[in-house]
Motif scaffolding. Structure first.
Motif, PDB file in Angstrom:
ATOM      1  N   GLN A 104      37.699  31.973  41.297  1.00 55.52           N
ATOM      2  CA  GLN A 104      38.373  30.793  40.771  1.00 55.52           C
ATOM      3  C   GLN A 104      37.954  30.506  39.327  1.00 55.52           C
ATOM      4  OE1 GLN A 104      37.881  27.135  42.972  1.00 55.52           O
ATOM      5  NE2 GLN A 104      40.063  26.748  42.747  1.00 55.52           N
ATOM      6  N   SER A 105      36.681  30.805  39.022  1.00 50.61           N
ATOM      7  CA  SER A 105      36.236  30.516  37.660  1.00 50.61           C
ATOM      8  C   SER A 105      37.027  31.332  36.631  1.00 50.61           C
ATOM      9  CB  SER A 105      34.751  30.774  37.520  1.00 50.61           C
ATOM     10  OG  SER A 105      34.364  31.877  38.283  1.00 50.61           O
ATOM     11  N   LEU A 136      29.713  38.440  30.553  1.00 50.03           N
ATOM     12  CA  LEU A 136      29.600  38.043  31.961  1.00 50.03           C
ATOM     13  C   LEU A 136      29.793  39.287  32.839  1.00 50.03           C
ATOM     14  CD1 LEU A 136      31.873  34.862  31.659  1.00 50.03           C
ATOM     15  CD2 LEU A 136      29.373  34.904  31.655  1.00 50.03           C
ATOM     16  N   PRO A 137      28.859  40.231  32.756  1.00 47.14           N
ATOM     17  CA  PRO A 137      29.114  41.528  33.399  1.00 47.14           C
ATOM     18  C   PRO A 137      29.276  41.395  34.914  1.00 47.14           C
ATOM     19  CG  PRO A 137      26.819  41.358  32.717  1.00 47.14           C
ATOM     20  CD  PRO A 137      27.532  40.169  32.136  1.00 47.14           C
ATOM     21  N   GLY A 138      30.417  41.879  35.373  1.00 44.36           N
ATOM     22  CA  GLY A 138      30.672  41.886  36.812  1.00 44.36           C
ATOM     23  C   GLY A 138      31.075  40.542  37.387  1.00 44.36           C
ATOM     24  N   TYR A 139      31.244  39.537  36.521  1.00 41.15           N
ATOM     25  CA  TYR A 139      31.534  38.193  37.041  1.00 41.15           C
ATOM     26  C   TYR A 139      32.895  38.092  37.719  1.00 41.15           C
ATOM     27  CZ  TYR A 139      27.642  35.379  35.283  1.00 41.15           C
ATOM     28  OH  TYR A 139      26.426  34.804  35.082  1.00 41.15           O
ATOM     29  N   TRP A 140      33.844  38.894  37.282  1.00 38.33           N
ATOM     30  CA  TRP A 140      35.190  38.724  37.860  1.00 38.33           C
ATOM     31  C   TRP A 140      35.399  39.624  39.060  1.00 38.33           C
ATOM     32  CZ3 TRP A 140      34.880  34.694  35.572  1.00 38.33           C
ATOM     33  CH2 TRP A 140      34.989  34.474  34.206  1.00 38.33           C
ATOM     34  N   ARG A 141      34.353  40.277  39.480  1.00 41.41           N
ATOM     35  CA  ARG A 141      34.511  41.079  40.693  1.00 41.41           C
ATOM     36  C   ARG A 141      34.514  40.155  41.906  1.00 41.41           C
ATOM     37  NH1 ARG A 141      34.900  45.946  41.010  1.00 41.41           N
ATOM     38  NH2 ARG A 141      34.465  45.669  43.210  1.00 41.41           N
ATOM     39  N   GLY A 142      35.032  40.719  43.019  1.00 40.28           N
ATOM     40  CA  GLY A 142      35.169  39.915  44.223  1.00 40.28           C
ATOM     41  C   GLY A 142      33.866  39.288  44.674  1.00 40.28           C
ATOM     42  N   GLU A 143      32.840  40.126  44.803  1.00 44.91           N
ATOM     43  CA  GLU A 143      31.566  39.592  45.239  1.00 44.91           C
ATOM     44  C   GLU A 143      30.972  38.755  44.121  1.00 44.91           C
ATOM     45  OE1 GLU A 143      28.771  42.485  46.832  1.00 44.91           O
ATOM     46  OE2 GLU A 143      30.516  43.733  47.249  1.00 44.91           O
ATOM     47  N   ALA A 144      30.400  37.615  44.480  1.00 43.91           N
ATOM     48  CA  ALA A 144      29.848  36.738  43.456  1.00 43.91           C
ATOM     49  C   ALA A 144      28.432  37.171  43.069  1.00 43.91           C
ATOM     50  CB  ALA A 144      29.850  35.309  43.947  1.00 43.91           C
ATOM     51  N   THR A 145      28.051  38.378  43.444  1.00 50.10           N
ATOM     52  CA  THR A 145      26.668  38.815  43.230  1.00 50.10           C
ATOM     53  C   THR A 145      26.216  38.642  41.784  1.00 50.10           C
ATOM     54  OG1 THR A 145      27.383  40.591  44.669  1.00 50.10           O
ATOM     55  CG2 THR A 145      25.091  40.657  43.901  1.00 50.10           C
ATOM     56  N   ALA A 146      27.016  39.139  40.844  1.00 53.41           N
ATOM     57  CA  ALA A 146      26.560  39.182  39.461  1.00 53.41           C
ATOM     58  C   ALA A 146      26.222  37.773  38.967  1.00 53.41           C
ATOM     59  CB  ALA A 146      27.626  39.802  38.571  1.00 53.41           C
ATOM     60  N   CYS A 147      27.076  36.835  39.291  1.00 51.57           N
ATOM     61  CA  CYS A 147      26.872  35.462  38.864  1.00 51.57           C
ATOM     62  C   CYS A 147      25.652  34.862  39.572  1.00 51.57           C
ATOM     63  CB  CYS A 147      28.145  34.695  39.184  1.00 51.57           C
ATOM     64  SG  CYS A 147      28.042  32.966  38.875  1.00 51.57           S
ATOM     65  N   ALA A 148      25.557  35.105  40.876  1.00 48.86           N
ATOM     66  CA  ALA A 148      24.425  34.557  41.630  1.00 48.86           C
ATOM     67  C   ALA A 148      23.105  35.120  41.101  1.00 48.86           C
ATOM     68  CB  ALA A 148      24.586  34.894  43.111  1.00 48.86           C
ATOM     69  N   VAL A 149      23.113  36.392  40.767  1.00 49.07           N
ATOM     70  CA  VAL A 149      21.886  37.008  40.274  1.00 49.07           C
ATOM     71  C   VAL A 149      21.444  36.321  38.984  1.00 49.07           C
ATOM     72  CG1 VAL A 149      21.022  39.095  39.156  1.00 49.07           C
ATOM     73  CG2 VAL A 149      22.105  39.244  41.389  1.00 49.07           C
ATOM     74  N   ASP A 150      22.396  36.000  38.117  1.00 45.98           N
ATOM     75  CA  ASP A 150      22.025  35.300  36.888  1.00 45.98           C
ATOM     76  C   ASP A 150      21.446  33.923  37.214  1.00 45.98           C
ATOM     77  OD1 ASP A 150      22.607  37.437  35.369  1.00 45.98           O
ATOM     78  OD2 ASP A 150      24.466  36.655  34.507  1.00 45.98           O
ATOM     79  N   GLY A 151      21.926  33.342  38.299  1.00 44.90           N
ATOM     80  CA  GLY A 151      21.345  32.081  38.753  1.00 44.90           C
ATOM     81  C   GLY A 151      19.881  32.254  39.111  1.00 44.90           C
ATOM     82  N   LYS A 179      29.259  26.798  37.400  1.00 47.69           N
ATOM     83  CA  LYS A 179      29.925  25.870  36.490  1.00 47.69           C
ATOM     84  C   LYS A 179      29.685  26.236  35.023  1.00 47.69           C
ATOM     85  CE  LYS A 179      29.055  22.045  39.748  1.00 47.69           C
ATOM     86  NZ  LYS A 179      29.402  22.873  40.858  1.00 47.69           N
ATOM     87  N   TRP A 180      28.418  26.503  34.708  1.00 46.96           N
ATOM     88  CA  TRP A 180      28.083  26.681  33.295  1.00 46.96           C
ATOM     89  C   TRP A 180      28.361  28.095  32.804  1.00 46.96           C
ATOM     90  CZ3 TRP A 180      22.409  24.429  33.451  1.00 46.96           C
ATOM     91  CH2 TRP A 180      22.464  23.088  33.878  1.00 46.96           C
ATOM     92  N   PHE A 181      28.095  29.075  33.661  1.00 47.24           N
ATOM     93  CA  PHE A 181      28.242  30.469  33.228  1.00 47.24           C
ATOM     94  C   PHE A 181      29.637  30.985  33.549  1.00 47.24           C
ATOM     95  CE2 PHE A 181      23.713  32.243  32.673  1.00 47.24           C
ATOM     96  CZ  PHE A 181      23.200  31.002  32.365  1.00 47.24           C
ATOM     97  N   ALA A 182      29.958  31.028  34.849  1.00 48.89           N
ATOM     98  CA  ALA A 182      31.238  31.624  35.237  1.00 48.89           C
ATOM     99  C   ALA A 182      32.410  30.794  34.714  1.00 48.89           C
ATOM    100  CB  ALA A 182      31.310  31.773  36.751  1.00 48.89           C
ATOM    101  N   GLY A 183      32.290  29.494  34.803  1.00 48.07           N
ATOM    102  CA  GLY A 183      33.387  28.641  34.339  1.00 48.07           C
ATOM    103  C   GLY A 183      33.234  28.242  32.883  1.00 48.07           C
ATOM    104  N   ILE A 184      32.256  28.856  32.199  1.00 47.36           N
ATOM    105  CA  ILE A 184      31.854  28.499  30.830  1.00 47.36           C
ATOM    106  C   ILE A 184      32.144  27.023  30.485  1.00 47.36           C
ATOM    107  CG2 ILE A 184      31.488  30.698  29.615  1.00 47.36           C
ATOM    108  CD1 ILE A 184      34.381  30.894  28.955  1.00 47.36           C
ATOM    109  N   CYS A 185      31.695  26.162  31.360  1.00 49.11           N
ATOM    110  CA  CYS A 185      31.690  24.701  31.158  1.00 49.11           C
ATOM    111  C   CYS A 185      33.061  24.078  30.919  1.00 49.11           C
ATOM    112  CB  CYS A 185      30.758  24.307  30.001  1.00 49.11           C
ATOM    113  SG  CYS A 185      29.019  24.536  30.390  1.00 49.11           S
ATOM    114  N   ILE A 186      34.121  24.863  31.176  1.00 50.72           N
ATOM    115  CA  ILE A 186      35.456  24.394  30.812  1.00 50.72           C
ATOM    116  C   ILE A 186      35.805  23.080  31.517  1.00 50.72           C
ATOM    117  CG2 ILE A 186      37.931  24.928  31.062  1.00 50.72           C
ATOM    118  CD1 ILE A 186      37.111  27.864  30.414  1.00 50.72           C
TER     119      ILE A 186
END
Ligand code: 87F
Length: 841
Positions: A104-105, A136-151, A179-186
């Protein structure tokens, strides 16, 4: 300052139509009063991501129905005007096709970009954001792993008391990183501040995001510490209770030297790997391990052989989506007190490779490949086999593609019982013609005889169509389009062959009813096309599409369409899938009527179509070689196997393999490390070649010094040394390339295996050379039967090399020109079409 705007903002009616669009919810009037400035600033992002504006709009494939629903909802949640929503849906669907799934982001980012740029430019920007390690490497892939890992990386950077407080508040790092990374605060920062944030983000990449994160927690430390509960803390994370000037301060402060220096001193990549382990699997009791984690976080890897090896095993053995190899290693390691390197030694003679040659002893070759490659296990009932995980995974991938495609055709899944009563099965005996001996019957329960025997489904027409008759009343009930995933039983008496001819097999069977013959025909064509794509795009197997002859078609149909595949090693053709136009025959038998719009009672027009686990056998036979399986990358359970080549006592190579595996997984590549200590690298090479894994990556001591690794292709054994940092990108391209090369090779072999024949005298010699025959044919039933008999005679008599009669395989849709006056190759009568003949399975 007038920059070009190719996005929605350039529409004359933009403000009128989109003034209160949800994407502008946090704008608060800034954009309208700063339009030119915003456009200029957005345009200045493009050089950072290396994107040239463009207007070329690529074509999208049709949407999946599920995707269409979500995109529609998100587009509605972003824009007001319908044309803009449609553009947005198209961009989202294109992105989904590219990145494999939808986040969604991504929708937020896409929405913002669409204000300024045409869809093609937006798409390019989205691609760079996903692909580049800078953003945002791998952020738009199905699994949210990349984003979660940055968390988790962020969490590791927090001051301990803040980290503890967040834990108490139940605030997972995913919450703010989303919110801040994947959605770049939009949807969080007011636009006037958002642009300051985005300018910095596009310039400095995710380093800035990490800095922003640090800056936020420094600025709001007191509030977070004081927050009473999770919702209150969450409000802070969403900036809902923060005054603008403090937010602006966070954004500006984030660029301060102290934050830049902190983030620069980190190796984000290593942190991610370390965080992946922590975040995914929790802390360990093991002292050795936590010690290593601490040093890993500080980028100080002290690679002392055994502890690293144990660390890797404990941590990565639990990795999801493995082939089981890692799990097997860990159990081996458990049994051996002294760690993995002193585990029970495997007997080097255990190497159960393929010894038979595909060219000279095909039957033995096939049996060895499927059993030693762990695809199949024999059951104690003839003609029945276990599909082991290595083959079942492939069937799951095939099912996944088919299922999505079937749903896209508006067909719904359902499930019908596997039993059929004798009355129903025999409603119309003529369609059973020839099949009756294959029907398996249940006659007893325990000791008692059933009053009436019941049959196990060999196919489900007679089970489903009584319900069709019940459910269809009027033209408003049409079309009725159902599919079922099921097993079927056909008690074959011919020699069984795993996958190809088995007494039970898995398939999907589609059954549809329509108001018109044209609609039914469209369905027949669409199903066949889906099968064709599945073979070529997934299995890298070329197919020939065509029509079955009157003799070969399904007796219950008007006509049957088919996919035929050539097996070069045996020179035989094999039916790979079918799609039947049933006309109104079954409708008549089962009374499937509808009232048309002028009140007349009509019979429906039907189609049925199926594809089975036979497809795996075809794929194995087409691609396999003397070393074993050669799996097409898109279905390979393991796409890359990493094998450490250790020098004595040093586990650095192994650790590097695990790291590279993680990196590959972050890119959505199915990767495994083979760290078994009781096998030599050479043994492992043979093993994974037998299993058909498309790519092998070796990491040896010299590679460690040079930061490289060796990549070896299963398909042709070619080798190359690549930078470790480039591995994921190279592997991704290589896998695509391997698929293309496999399809090309199989197509060339197929083309070389078809002989154009004008006269009967050429037929038997060509069959002996393992070729299929393409010949002009008169299409009479009598000639077809005679052709079978003649080629059968050739087999029985002196022409001993021939086994099995030649039959017509299909009348290809792709017809070579047939000059008028061309004669049938067999009867000498005028030919009607070119027909493909051959021995078949
Ligand atoms: C074996 C025993 C009884 C094939 C059989 O191709 C009946 C049959 O009807 C039988 N073997 N068939 C034809 C199946 C036709 C059709 N059914 C739906 C398909 C695709 C899926």
């Amino acid at each position: 300052m007038s920059s070009r705007c190719t996005g929605f903002l350039s529409q004359p009616s933009f403000w009128q139509e989109e003034g209160d669009a949800p994407i502008l919810k946090f704008d608060f009037g800034w954009l309208a009063s700063h339009t030119d400035e915003a456009i200029a600033r957005a345009n200045a992002w493009l050089p950072h991501v290396g994107v040239e504006p463009s207007r070329v709009d690529a074509d999208t494939k049709p949407l999946s129905s599920e995707g269409a629903r979500i995109f529609r909802a998100d587009a509605n949640r972003t824009f007001r005007s319908e044309p803009n929503r449609l553009v947005c849906i198209k961009l989202l669907s294109f992105s989904q096709q590219k990145f494999g799934d939808y986040q969604q982001s991504l929708g937020y980012v896409a929405g913002l970009l669409l204000l300024f740029f045409d869809p093609a430019t937006c798409f390019k920007v989205l691609t760079v954001l996903n692909d580049s390690p800078k953003y945002l490497p791998g952020y738009w892939r199905g699994e949210a792993t990349a984003c979660a890992v940055d968390g988790y990386v962020c969490e590791g950077l927090l001051k301990p008391h803040l980290r503890a407080r967040l834990k108490e508040l139940g605030l997972l790092p995913e919450t703010f990183v989303q919110k801040w990374f994947a959605g770049i605060c939009i949807h969080h920062l007011p636009y006037s501040i958002l642009f300051d944030f985005l300018d910095r983000f596009f310039q400095h990449g995710n380093s800035y995001l990490f800095q922003f994160f640090l800056s936020f927690f420094d600025t709001f430390e007191d509030e977070i510490m004081r927050a009473a509960n999770n919702p209150e803390a969450n409000m802070l994370i969403r900036f809902e209770s923060a005054p603008e000037d403090r937010l602006r301060q966070v954004v500006e402060e984030a660029s301060a030297q102290r934050y830049v220096a902190t983030i620069q001193s980190l190796d984000v990549h290593k942190c991610r790997i370390s965080a992946f382990q922590d975040g995914g699997f929790g802390a360990s009791e093991d002292r050795d391990v936590s010690q290593l984690e601490v040093s890993a976080k500080m980028n100080l890897f002290t690679l002392s052989g055994r502890s690293v090896s144990r660390y890797c095993r404990i941590r990565f053995a639990k990795c999801p989506a493995g082939s089981g190899i890692a799990r097997r290693c860990s159990s081996e390691a458990k049994g051996s007190k002294g760690g993995p390197t002193s585990g029970p030694r495997a007997n080097p003679k255990d190497t159960k490779g393929v010894s038979a040659s595909k060219a000279t002893d095909f039957a033995t070759w096939y049996t060895q490949v499927i059993t030693r490659g762990e695809m199949i296990e024999y059951h104690d009932i003839s003609g029945c086999y276990v599909l082991r995980p290595w083959s079942f995974f492939i069937w799951e991938e095939i099912s996944r593609m088919l299922d999505a495609g079937i749903k896209d055709l508006g067909v719904q899944n359902a499930y019908f019982p596997c039993f059929v009563s004798q009355e129903m099965l025999e409603v119309e005996k003529s369609h059973l013609e020839g099949f009756a001996p294959e029907v398996a019957w249940v006659t007893r329960s325990g000791e008692s005889q059933l009053a009436k025997p019941i049959a196990l489904r060999p196919t489900s027409e007679t089970i489903m169509y009584p319900f069709f008759a019940k459910w269809i009343r009027s033209h408003r009930d049409l079309p009725l389009k159902l599919n079922q995933w099921a097993n079927v039983v056909r008690w074959e008496f011919r020699q069984p062959t795993p996958f190809l001819r088995t007494r039970e097999f898995l398939w999907q069977e589609g059954h549809t009813a329509h108001a018109t013959a044209e609609e039914a025909q469209e369905m027949v064509d669409a199903a066949l096309e889906l099968y064709e794509r599945t073979y070529t795009e997934l299995l890298a197997v070329p197919v020939l599409k065509g029509m079955k002859s009157e003799e070969e078609k399904f007796a219950g149909s008007l006509h049957s369409q088919t996919l035929e595949v050539f097996i070069p090693a045996t020179g035989r053709g094999i039916q790979a899938a079918t799609s039947h136009h049933l006309g109104q025959k079954f409708a008549e038998m089962f009374g499937i009527h509808f009232e048309d719009d002028s009140g007349r009672r009509q019979l429906v027009h039907q189609s049925s179509w199926g594809m089975t686990t036979r497809s795996l056998g075809i794929m194995i036979m087409v691609h396999g070689d003397d070393k074993g399986l050669v799996l097409p990358p898109r279905v390979a359970p393991v796409q890359v196997v990493l094998i450490p080549i250790a020098s004595k006592g040093d586990a650095a190579g192994e650790f590097k393999c695990w790291q590279l595996m993680e990196e590959l997984k972050l890119h959505g590549i199915r990767a495994e490390v083979d760290a078994r200590g009781n096998y030599t690298p050479g043994w492992k090479f043979n093993w994974w070649e037998l299993k058909g894994v498309p790519l092998r990556v070796e990491v040896g001591p010299r590679d460690l010094d040079r930061g490289t690794c060796r990549v070896v292709r299963r398909l042709d054994g070619s080798k190359k040394d690549v930078e470790q940092s480039q591995l994921a990108a190279i592997v991704r391209d290589d896998l695509k390339d391997i698929h293309a090369a496999m399809l090309r090779k199989a197509t060339e072999e197929r083309d070389a295996g078809i002989a154009k024949v004008m006269d009967w005298s050429e037929v038997v010699p060509m069959l002996k050379q393992k070729k299929l025959i393409l010949a002009p044919w008169c299409e009479t039933a009598a000639s077809e039967l005679l052709i079978r008999r003649r080629t059968k005679e050739a087999e029985d008599g002196k022409e001993a090399a021939l086994t099995g009669a030649m039959k017509s395989l299909c009348l290809p849709f792709d017809q070579p020109p047939l000059p008028s006056g061309t004669k049938c190759f067999f009867t000498g009568e005028p030919a009607r079409r070119w027909c493909l003949f051959g021995r078949s399975y």
